[in-house]
Design an enzyme around this catalytic site. Structure first.
Site, PDB file in Angstrom:
ATOM      1  CD1 TRP A  80       6.644   8.611  -8.619  1.00 45.08           C
ATOM      2  CD2 TRP A  80       6.559  10.598  -7.602  1.00 45.08           C
ATOM      3  NE1 TRP A  80       5.319   8.930  -8.436  1.00 45.08           N
ATOM      4  CE2 TRP A  80       5.237  10.154  -7.820  1.00 45.08           C
ATOM      5  CE3 TRP A  80       6.757  11.839  -6.970  1.00 45.08           C
ATOM      6  CZ2 TRP A  80       4.109  10.886  -7.430  1.00 45.08           C
ATOM      7  CZ3 TRP A  80       5.641  12.572  -6.578  1.00 45.08           C
ATOM      8  CH2 TRP A  80       4.338  12.093  -6.809  1.00 45.08           C
ATOM      9  CE  LYS A  95      12.289   1.839  -0.094  1.00 48.11           C
ATOM     10  NZ  LYS A  95      11.502   1.394   1.069  1.00 48.11           N
ATOM     11  N   PRO A 144      15.559   2.878  -8.234  1.00 46.88           N
ATOM     12  CG  PRO A 144      16.751   4.551  -9.367  1.00 46.88           C
ATOM     13  CD  PRO A 144      16.806   3.089  -8.999  1.00 46.88           C
ATOM     14  CD  GLU A 149       5.451   5.080   3.065  1.00 46.40           C
ATOM     15  OE1 GLU A 149       4.237   5.042   2.750  1.00 46.40           O
ATOM     16  OE2 GLU A 149       6.224   5.958   2.681  1.00 46.40           O
ATOM     17  N   GLY A 169       1.639   4.547   1.519  1.00 49.92           N
ATOM     18  CA  GLY A 169       0.875   5.784   1.409  1.00 49.92           C
ATOM     19  C   GLY A 169      -0.257   5.901   2.401  1.00 49.92           C
ATOM     20  CB  CYS A 174       3.725   8.857   1.857  1.00 49.91           C
ATOM     21  SG  CYS A 174       5.141   8.854   2.963  1.00 49.91           S
ATOM     22  CE  LYS A 216      -7.009   1.640   9.221  1.00 50.44           C
ATOM     23  NZ  LYS A 216      -8.307   2.337   9.450  1.00 50.44           N
ATOM     24  CD  GLU A 224      11.420   2.449   4.486  1.00 53.76           C
ATOM     25  OE1 GLU A 224      12.330   2.025   3.758  1.00 53.76           O
ATOM     26  OE2 GLU A 224      10.614   3.328   4.148  1.00 53.76           O
TER      27      GLU A 224
END
Length: 490
Positions: free
Chosen positions: A152, A162, A177, A252, A254, A286, A457, A464
């Site tokens: 978001w 993407k 979304p 992906e 965070g 992020c 990790k 991306e």
């Protein structure tokens, strides 16, 4: 009637009513206003979108590389022409300041699409000689129908991150979304069609992650899933993708990134970098460097510079171009961030500034949290261990390079890291030891289209942006050719 009215799904090149007719609201977090009603997709809608994508994808893949490149470049031009319109929608939907959405969100998303449009003609295979009479050649072929599931915080940018490599490689995409911020992805779908993308090649399904997202990850017609979100959701997506049809995944998920300031750093520059690494987009990034490590001898001076800068932040209505700090994305998220702030207070961190929600005057009806800085933090505190995704900086002191490297790596995350120093030998030495996929030296936050983005990790799988991402939306076919006779052992 809400500002943007009823928003339909986008399937097979057209805005389409959902099968159920169920809707949910889009809410402006700056004032609580319902700005749109969005239709919620169900299993039948997912099947329709997959069927449309399966029809459209071969048409798209059969076009020449230059034809596909021209269509995506036209979409870039439309995005740039409509920058201000899209930025205004993004601001109303996310609460991000207009000063950000106008200059960053649409601009950087269009840059990524332009980058991949330019790479399409360069997507090629290899020729491998075996002997005089035989050789192998390879082809990079599209995966087919792929799914993107967005977060978001950067709705349009993530939709472009993407879709751009997926479409450039000749795939069709179904994009879901976040249900919190869905409006600009629906606009993007119309822009792609206006640019000449064949029907079915880019579809948008709005609805919840637990329902629509799960249906996409489990659908046998989907070849790959690219997901941006939290660790728990990412693990679920990955398990569902593997358990259904062994889909390829990009994740992906965070981070809790360290920003290390060394004793030789320009302290004003270090403070500026720390501010951008914590409070840009109200801390909802992020890659934020929320664990700020400072030499013990410089801690007090650094804290003073941070407090001075926090006091200069212009908090306000995100549609006001003077505002550089808006609300959080939702009232639910505001409450989550406040729980973390309360945890920091309980666990004994020293609150330097902030630490409360803004509930008076013009901000009373919005999801605002004051920029917050804790110091004298410990590595075992919840605010230091867990991703808050809000405007909360934790300052930690250290005494040696070896110590700070060890502590910086002591986390389940590994998305980003950075150092501030005038000693480039030290900068590279330390960066090479940090367990993070995106690293910055004497800067923070920029992610150019050419730069692969992803984590170590628990922060993710795959990347991306960059050339390698385009290749990961293809599969390699190897063909051996024999020019002489064939000898059988039978």
């Amino acid at each position: 009637m809400s500002r943007y009215g009823l928003q339909k799904l986008y399937i097979n090149g057209a805005y389409t009513d959902s099968t159920s007719g169920d809707t949910f609201d889009a809410v402006n977090p700056a004032n609580g206003e319902c700005i749109a009603q969005l239709q919620a997709a169900n299993a039948q809608d997912v099947d329709k979108a997959v069927a449309a994508a399966k029809q459209g994808q071969p048409v798209w893949a059969a076009m020449t590389a230059m034809e596909r490149s021209r269509i995506l470049r036209r979409a870039v031009d439309i995005l740039r022409d409509r920058n201000d319109e899209l930025a205004a929608i993004e601001t109303a939907d996310t609460g991000k300041p207009l000063s950000e959405t106008r200059s960053v969100d649409i601009v950087t998303g269009a840059d990524v699409l332009e980058y991949y449009a330019g790479l399409i003609p360069a997507l090629e295979g290899q020729q491998i000689p075996l002997r005089g009479s035989a050789f192998v050649y390879t082809r990079r072929e599209p995966l087919g129908v792929v799914a993107g599931i967005g977060a978001w915080n950067y709705p349009l940018q993530i939709a472009l991150w993407k879709s751009a490599p997926a479409l450039a490689a000749g795939n069709a995409m179904i994009f879901k979304p976040s249900e919190v911020t869905s409006l600009t992805a629906l606009k993007l779908a119309g822009i792609y069609t206006e640019a000449g993308l064949p029907a079915g090649v880019f579809n948008v399904l709005t609805g919840s992650g637990d329902q629509v997202g799960q249906m996409l990850t489990e659908h046998p017609g989907i070849a790959k899933v690219s997901f941006t979100g939290g660790i728990a959701s990412g693990k679920k997506v990955m398990a569902n993708a593997a358990g259904s049809t062994l889909k390829d995944v990009t994740m992906e998920l965070g981070g809790k990134s360290p920003l290390i300031i060394f004793a030789d750093a320009d302290l004003d520059k270090a403070a500026d970098i720390a501010m951008m690494a914590n409070f840009y987009s109200s801390g909802q990034v992020c890659t934020n460097g929320t664990r700020v490590f400072v030499p013990l001898a410089l801690q007090a001076a650094f804290e003073q510079k941070i407090v001075e800068r926090v006091k200069r932040i212009h908090i306000g209505d995100p549609s006001d171009e003077r505002t550089n700090f808006g609300p959080l994305v939702s009232f639910q998220h505001r409450d989550s961030v406040m729980r973390y702030i309360d945890s920091g207070k309980r666990e004994g961190a020293t609150l330097l500034i902030g630490g409360y929600s803004l509930t008076e005057g013009a901000l009373a009806h919005g999801a605002y949290v004051a920029p917050t800085v804790f110091t004298h933090c410990r590595d075992d505190m919840q605010i230091v261990r867990e991703e808050i995704f809000g405007p909360v900086m934790s300052i930690l002191s250290y005494q040696s390079e070896e110590e700070v490297i060890r502590r910086a790596n002591d986390t389940e995350y590994g998305l980003a890291a950075g150092v501030v120093t005038q000693d480039l030998n030290r900068a590279h030495r330390v960066i090479h030891q940090l367990q993070a996929g995106i690293c910055w030296i004497n800067t923070w936050g920029e992610s150019a289209p050419e730069m692969p983005v992803g984590g170590y990790k628990h922060s993710g799988v795959g990347r991306e942006n960059g050339i390698s991402t385009l290749e990961h939306y293809t599969q390699i076919k190897s063909i051996q050719v024999e020019l002489s006779s064939f000898n059988s052992v039978f």
